[in-house]
Design an enzyme around this catalytic site. Sequence first.
Site, mmCIF file in Angstrom:
data_model
loop_
_atom_site.group_PDB
_atom_site.id
_atom_site.type_symbol
_atom_site.label_atom_id
_atom_site.label_comp_id
_atom_site.label_asym_id
_atom_site.label_seq_id
_atom_site.Cartn_x
_atom_site.Cartn_y
_atom_site.Cartn_z
ATOM 1 N N GLN A 230 0.699 -1.138 -0.120
ATOM 2 C CA GLN A 230 0.144 0.076 0.059
ATOM 3 C C GLN A 230 0.904 1.273 -0.001
ATOM 4 O O GLN A 230 1.932 1.212 0.837
ATOM 5 C CB GLN A 230 -0.862 0.048 1.300
ATOM 6 C CG GLN A 230 -1.859 1.312 1.408
ATOM 7 C CD GLN A 230 -2.452 1.458 2.803
ATOM 8 O OE1 GLN A 230 -1.871 2.260 3.407
ATOM 9 N NE2 GLN A 230 -3.364 0.467 3.116
ATOM 10 N N HIS B 57 1.378 5.550 0.265
ATOM 11 C CA HIS B 57 0.858 6.942 0.461
ATOM 12 C C HIS B 57 1.094 7.991 -0.830
ATOM 13 O O HIS B 57 2.052 7.977 -1.511
ATOM 14 C CB HIS B 57 1.740 7.711 1.492
ATOM 15 C CG HIS B 57 1.242 6.996 3.113
ATOM 16 N ND1 HIS B 57 2.062 7.434 4.158
ATOM 17 C CD2 HIS B 57 0.237 6.344 3.567
ATOM 18 C CE1 HIS B 57 1.435 6.635 5.191
ATOM 19 N NE2 HIS B 57 0.691 5.967 4.747
ATOM 20 N N GLU C 189 -3.362 5.733 -0.366
ATOM 21 C CA GLU C 189 -4.012 6.245 0.461
ATOM 22 C C GLU C 189 -3.739 7.614 0.561
ATOM 23 O O GLU C 189 -2.222 8.005 0.323
ATOM 24 C CB GLU C 189 -3.866 5.620 2.027
ATOM 25 C CG GLU C 189 -4.165 6.434 3.087
ATOM 26 C CD GLU C 189 -4.008 5.669 4.595
ATOM 27 O OE1 GLU C 189 -2.875 5.191 4.355
ATOM 28 O OE2 GLU C 189 -4.360 5.835 5.644
ATOM 29 N N GLU D 37 -9.484 2.555 6.968
ATOM 30 C CA GLU D 37 -8.364 1.898 7.805
ATOM 31 C C GLU D 37 -8.114 2.815 9.018
ATOM 32 O O GLU D 37 -7.648 2.497 9.632
ATOM 33 C CB GLU D 37 -7.381 1.432 7.147
ATOM 34 C CG GLU D 37 -6.344 2.298 6.568
ATOM 35 C CD GLU D 37 -5.021 1.950 6.026
ATOM 36 O OE1 GLU D 37 -4.804 0.390 6.113
ATOM 37 O OE2 GLU D 37 -4.060 2.436 5.906
ATOM 38 N N GLN E 254 -4.790 -2.211 10.513
ATOM 39 C CA GLN E 254 -3.774 -1.562 10.056
ATOM 40 C C GLN E 254 -2.822 -1.528 11.550
ATOM 41 O O GLN E 254 -3.387 -0.727 12.245
ATOM 42 C CB GLN E 254 -3.987 -0.248 9.586
ATOM 43 C CG GLN E 254 -2.658 0.706 9.603
ATOM 44 C CD GLN E 254 -3.059 2.196 9.028
ATOM 45 O OE1 GLN E 254 -2.207 2.559 8.121
ATOM 46 N NE2 GLN E 254 -3.921 2.489 9.718
ATOM 47 N N ASP F 158 4.922 2.168 8.165
ATOM 48 C CA ASP F 158 4.434 3.432 7.443
ATOM 49 C C ASP F 158 5.357 4.512 8.304
ATOM 50 O O ASP F 158 6.194 5.249 7.465
ATOM 51 C CB ASP F 158 2.954 3.630 7.407
ATOM 52 C CG ASP F 158 2.162 3.356 8.610
ATOM 53 O OD1 ASP F 158 2.982 3.000 9.675
ATOM 54 O OD2 ASP F 158 1.014 3.572 8.685
ATOM 55 N N SER G 112 1.760 -0.320 5.372
ATOM 56 C CA SER G 112 0.153 0.377 5.363
ATOM 57 C C SER G 112 0.440 1.822 5.070
ATOM 58 O O SER G 112 0.201 2.656 5.823
ATOM 59 C CB SER G 112 -0.694 0.291 6.786
ATOM 60 O OG SER G 112 0.462 0.441 8.033
#
Length: 754
Positions: free
Chosen positions: A144, A146, A173, A224, A299, A338, A365
């Site tokens: 995933q 950002h 995200e 999430e 998450q 993250d 995440s």
Amino acid sequence: MRANRWRRFSDWDERPLRLDRFAAEDAENGFAAFSSPADPEPHVAVEAGRIAGMDGVAEADFDMIDRFIARYHLDPEIASEAMAMPSPEIARMLVDMTVPREALVRLAHGMTPAKLAEAVAELNALEIAFAYSKMRARKTPGNQAHVTNAKDDPLQLAADAAIAVALGFDEIETTMRVSRNAWSNAVACCVGAAVGRAGTLFQCSSEEAEELQIGMAGFSSYAETVSVYGTEKSFVDGDDTPWSKAFLAAAYASRGIKMRCTSGAGAELLMGFHERKSLLYLEARCLCLQRAMGVQGTQNGGIDGAPLTATVPGGMRELMAENLIAVWLDLECASGNDARPTESEIRVGAKIMPYLIAGSDLICSGFGSILKYDNSFNPSLLNGEEIEDYLVLQRDFEADGGLTPIAEEDALDLRVRAIDAISAVFEELGLAAPTAEMKGSVAAASGSADTESFTPREVVAISEAIRARGITVVDVIRALDARGFRQEAENLLQLVKLRISGDYLQTSAIVRDGRVISAINDPNDYLGPGTGYRVDEARRAEIAAIRDVLTRETVIDQEEEYARKAATGLRLKTMGPAGRGEDPREVTVGISPAFGRKLFRTLGGLALSDVLSEIVAGIAEGGGTARLVRMGHTADTSFLGLSAARLSGSGVGIGLQAKGTAVIHHADRLPHNNLELFSNAPVTRLEHYRQLGFNAARHAAGEIPDPVVVPTRGEAMGARYHARAALIHAVETSLVGDGAAPEDIALDPEGPST
């Protein structure tokens, strides 16, 4: 005079690591990773088919977290059996490849938070990583990203979203620097993610009510950031309860939006409501809550609290342990990685490795696909600066980290397409009219510092208009189609259709090649070697295709190109078979077979003509007489030098490979026991070669000159040059002939190049 400090400590002071701060273990104040005197002993009481007590607390004294876990997580029919098992035995089952995952998941449903924490605490870091690989829900790993920027610029968001999709991220995200820009960010990322391929899920992390509204408008496909805490006071501080969070989760699911909660070690410590409990025990409570809510997953792995957790002894191991509890409970796991917990690149690499090798539903995440300063969540463990490092780690370990290298020639086209698509949507909906200059500045920009595009204030107007006019994803799809972006419209429509079917509400669901894969149709079936996820040949080829990979053909082509431009300076004339010299001042220089024939420069980029000229000049300065001989029987540096020495009238010779490695040798010495070796060709300069010639001449005169020291700064020479060196040496050895006799040669400025 005695020094007051060993200078190595001053060196260490300059390392990025010294920017990190470390906390003493202090359970009384919440700084304890795995255990605290305040942690309860594992315990369960089952009466008449219901949980009457848990972890030392009677039902009458339950707080709201205990009550929610007892009522909705613990299975009374399993609890007595699971809680009676010794924790070390359970830990061994977690790393026993013959014990099926399903059996362990069943037992977890009967375990209290204290029992889960006690069991995983039995495992060391390696065992946790192995157990995680076995216990994660979906077989195929994912990742995933950002996608944010410091200006909330929608053009850059669309372009960066398209790049993230091309890199293979399964989810992207975003969040905002200015909260009112949420709607603009959502539309921009939504459109950008539809460029190139369909199926990348998208989230806009905002205030919970607004985030749900954005989801109901069709722009986001997962959520999430519904936070869960391990103490009642933390919940109350956020005006929440487990029931309110469960209601919100159900609201998302009712609209076909995938739903995970967020929790992680250190959150309660940051909020000041840790109750002197260990980080792992509190997180075990959070995870039991999430399973009880019925959400798809979590998450976790520290998240915002990861930097704080990493200050505690065992903190990094704790982050792994809480991820293990998550997958043991059969939750989809976006396994943290993250928040950046350190300034040390070594600690960053060490942090990601267990997850890269073990795999995870979503390894990060929030991998910062953008530059650190553009990451509005704060820098991730890995960011845009480090994407290629991560791609190489995948290649090194043949581990699927969920990403695929992107060709440089494709990247700009994707960015331009995404910018044109979002610009067309804005124009079609009357939201804005980006200029050619704005679009051009964003297309090539690495980060928002390079752009001349929308300001945050201008974005507010766009975002407010989207919200106020009730623009939905259907309006965006129509706009794309009307302006000729039919493929992007279809890609976005496909994701909306998936929401209606609800297929990606399954645990660990992602979309690959237009198809939902999840724990249902792609379950992790690891039971030892040869089982579970394996990188197949097609995927291996994708992972291996990083840029700037050397081949023998490229090296030879580069050398030939160089030769056409520069080799005219090296003209060697063959004089005939070489015999033993008689001159006691003679120093023989033995060059390698490809020297000046196939290869024309050293690894350091020096022209061989210049190198040879400097050596000859140095010999003369040392009082010697230079003689040049081409060797055909060997390309080895030591044997080039020894062979040259045995032909030399003085008994001293120099061996010189085309790549620049050189040696001074003597006829009476063993092959690998030379007088001086110049092994670091990439950093050997012309003055070193001249000094080499000088020293050889002084050796010939019977002196012992000061050895030439070629300074280095600790460069990783092997990493930089060995692949090329090996390919070059293969060119050398291809010209070696068994028993080939040496030939005298001479510099011939007027002759043809050889």
